[in-house]
Design a protein around this motif. Structure first.
Motif, PDB file in Angstrom:
ATOM      1  N   LEU A 259      13.980  15.187 -23.147  1.00 24.21           N
ATOM      2  CA  LEU A 259      12.763  14.897 -23.556  1.00 24.21           C
ATOM      3  C   LEU A 259      12.789  14.087 -24.974  1.00 24.21           C
ATOM      4  O   LEU A 259      12.025  13.230 -25.434  1.00 24.21           O
ATOM      5  CB  LEU A 259      11.709  16.113 -23.636  1.00 24.21           C
ATOM      6  N   ILE A 260      13.411  14.751 -25.920  1.00 24.62           N
ATOM      7  CA  ILE A 260      13.531  14.391 -27.312  1.00 24.62           C
ATOM      8  C   ILE A 260      14.102  12.798 -27.174  1.00 24.62           C
ATOM      9  O   ILE A 260      13.490  12.020 -27.955  1.00 24.62           O
ATOM     10  CB  ILE A 260      14.545  15.259 -28.083  1.00 24.62           C
TER      11      ILE A 260
ATOM     12  N   SER B 297       3.540   7.632 -30.798  1.00 20.68           N
ATOM     13  CA  SER B 297       3.553   6.646 -29.885  1.00 20.68           C
ATOM     14  C   SER B 297       2.409   6.296 -29.125  1.00 20.68           C
ATOM     15  O   SER B 297       1.982   5.070 -28.947  1.00 20.68           O
ATOM     16  CB  SER B 297       4.918   6.792 -28.906  1.00 20.68           C
TER      17      SER B 297
ATOM     18  N   LEU C 127       9.435  16.514 -30.926  1.00 21.11           N
ATOM     19  CA  LEU C 127       9.082  15.957 -29.348  1.00 21.11           C
ATOM     20  C   LEU C 127       7.626  15.775 -29.485  1.00 21.11           C
ATOM     21  O   LEU C 127       7.245  14.491 -29.187  1.00 21.11           O
ATOM     22  CB  LEU C 127       9.552  17.031 -28.448  1.00 21.11           C
ATOM     23  N   VAL C 128       6.800  16.729 -29.815  1.00 22.58           N
ATOM     24  CA  VAL C 128       5.289  16.754 -29.899  1.00 22.58           C
ATOM     25  C   VAL C 128       4.973  15.587 -30.788  1.00 22.58           C
ATOM     26  O   VAL C 128       3.812  14.549 -30.541  1.00 22.58           O
ATOM     27  CB  VAL C 128       4.617  18.009 -30.126  1.00 22.58           C
ATOM     28  N   TRP C 129       5.340  15.404 -31.867  1.00 17.81           N
ATOM     29  CA  TRP C 129       4.890  14.463 -33.018  1.00 17.81           C
ATOM     30  C   TRP C 129       5.273  12.991 -32.314  1.00 17.81           C
ATOM     31  O   TRP C 129       4.564  11.975 -32.579  1.00 17.81           O
ATOM     32  CB  TRP C 129       5.706  14.858 -34.247  1.00 17.81           C
ATOM     33  N   ASN C 130       6.667  12.799 -31.843  1.00 18.77           N
ATOM     34  CA  ASN C 130       7.020  11.635 -31.441  1.00 18.77           C
ATOM     35  C   ASN C 130       6.091  11.120 -30.505  1.00 18.77           C
ATOM     36  O   ASN C 130       5.603   9.859 -30.281  1.00 18.77           O
ATOM     37  CB  ASN C 130       8.474  11.668 -30.816  1.00 18.77           C
ATOM     38  N   LEU C 131       5.604  11.868 -29.452  1.00 21.00           N
ATOM     39  CA  LEU C 131       4.797  11.499 -28.371  1.00 21.00           C
ATOM     40  C   LEU C 131       3.508  11.238 -28.899  1.00 21.00           C
ATOM     41  O   LEU C 131       2.876  10.182 -28.512  1.00 21.00           O
ATOM     42  CB  LEU C 131       4.623  12.389 -27.378  1.00 21.00           C
TER      43      LEU C 131
ATOM     44  N   LEU D  83      10.473   5.951 -26.817  1.00 23.54           N
ATOM     45  CA  LEU D  83       8.873   5.564 -26.978  1.00 23.54           C
ATOM     46  C   LEU D  83       8.520   5.226 -28.452  1.00 23.54           C
ATOM     47  O   LEU D  83       7.653   4.396 -28.566  1.00 23.54           O
ATOM     48  CB  LEU D  83       8.067   6.847 -26.570  1.00 23.54           C
ATOM     49  N   VAL D  84       9.096   5.881 -29.267  1.00 24.04           N
ATOM     50  CA  VAL D  84       8.908   5.580 -30.660  1.00 24.04           C
ATOM     51  C   VAL D  84       9.357   4.322 -31.177  1.00 24.04           C
ATOM     52  O   VAL D  84       8.611   3.235 -31.732  1.00 24.04           O
ATOM     53  CB  VAL D  84       9.263   6.616 -31.684  1.00 24.04           C
TER      54      VAL D  84
ATOM     55  N   SER E 157      11.445  10.588 -26.205  1.00 27.83           N
ATOM     56  CA  SER E 157      10.521  10.352 -27.209  1.00 27.83           C
ATOM     57  C   SER E 157      10.828   9.319 -28.158  1.00 27.83           C
ATOM     58  O   SER E 157      10.027   8.622 -28.494  1.00 27.83           O
ATOM     59  CB  SER E 157      10.207  11.604 -27.682  1.00 27.83           C
TER      60      SER E 157
END
Length: 269
Positions: free
Chosen positions: A179-180, A252, A245-249, A186-187, A183
């Motif tokens: 998932l990382i 993005s 993980l949460v911050w990247n999502l 996505l970034v 992410s």
């Protein structure tokens, strides 16, 4: 009634656009080419509205490579995630697999940066007819970039999954690393979109590269800081990876929202 009508229109539009670009750049050599039967085989034949751009890229990828997502970047990512954890050994007991696999994942993310910059969505956004489709610009943006994101998820899932199983890493840790990896894809994609929105061109060219790295550093720093703080607090590796993980999502999705009108008209970019 002709099943190939729409693909013929797209091919004709692309041919005219290519000739016009060649004339503007002073390249007068012949730009047309004979379309092989393999390329014309079956047409796009799937999708409706904005989703056509997803299936169009999938069709083009399959024409270039019968294995679809499996290419040289997949092989390199797989080699990194399999070989690097075996070469890097730490005397930290239970924490050793997570640290060695984490280094391999970060190295793969560095490779992902260059892979993402050459994704099919970059070429798709440079073609004129994506602006003419009467659909929501936000939906066109999502569908146009989704094949590259799907490939990143495929590469990360395959490489990190195999690499993690070989060093007997915890399944939850492997899932979080996958998932990382996704992410970060996505970034990278959303940051390129932001650059296109602000500068009228896709980033990763010349001196703009420096600005791109600075922008990435600024966007990613809160998540990285949160990961370091939790790692120093001696929490499980899975929990320490949640902040980036949460911050990247979140970042993005926010950038996608900012750029949602990028495909409204060609002048908007």
């Amino acid at each position: 009634s002709d099943a190939d009508y729409y693909e013929d229109v797209l091919q004709g539009t692309q041919t005219v656009y290519t000739k016009q670009q060649a004339a503007k750049e002073g390249r007068m050599e012949e730009q047309t080419r004979k379309v092989s039967e393999r390329e014309r085989e079956g047409g796009i034949s799937r999708g409706w509205g904005a989703s056509v751009f997803f299936f169009k890229q999938i069709k083009e990828m399959r024409r270039r490579n019968r294995l679809l997502f499996f290419d040289i970047f997949t092989i390199l990512t797989l080699a990194i995630c399999v070989v690097l954890p075996r070469l890097i050994q730490f005397d930290e007991g239970e924490g050793s697999p997570s640290l060695s696999l984490g280094i391999a994942v970060m190295t793969s993310i560095y490779l992902l940066f260059f892979s993402n910059a050459t994704g099919g969505w970059v070429k798709e956004l440079s073609k004129p007819y994506i602006y003419l489709v009467p659909c929501s610009p936000f939906r066109k943006l999502l569908w146009a970039t989704s094949p590259s994101l799907a490939k990143a998820f495929f590469d990360g899932g395959l490489a990190i999954g195999i690499g993690g199983s070989m060093i007997q890493a915890r399944p939850t840790l492997v899932i979080v690393f996958i998932l990382i990896y996704f992410s970060f894809a996505l970034v990278f994609t959303s940051t390129n979109l932001l650059g296109q929105r602000a500068l009228g061109q896709v980033l990763n060219k010349g001196i703009i590269m420096l600005l791109y790295f600075l922008l990435l550093l600024l966007l990613l720093s809160p998540g990285i800081i949160g990961m370091i703080v939790l790692a120093l607090a001696d929490v499980p590796a899975e929990l320490s990876l949640l902040p980036p993980l949460v911050w990247n999502l979140a970042v993005s999705l926010g950038i996608y929202g900012i750029c949602h009108n990028s495909l409204h008209t060609m002048e908007a970019c």
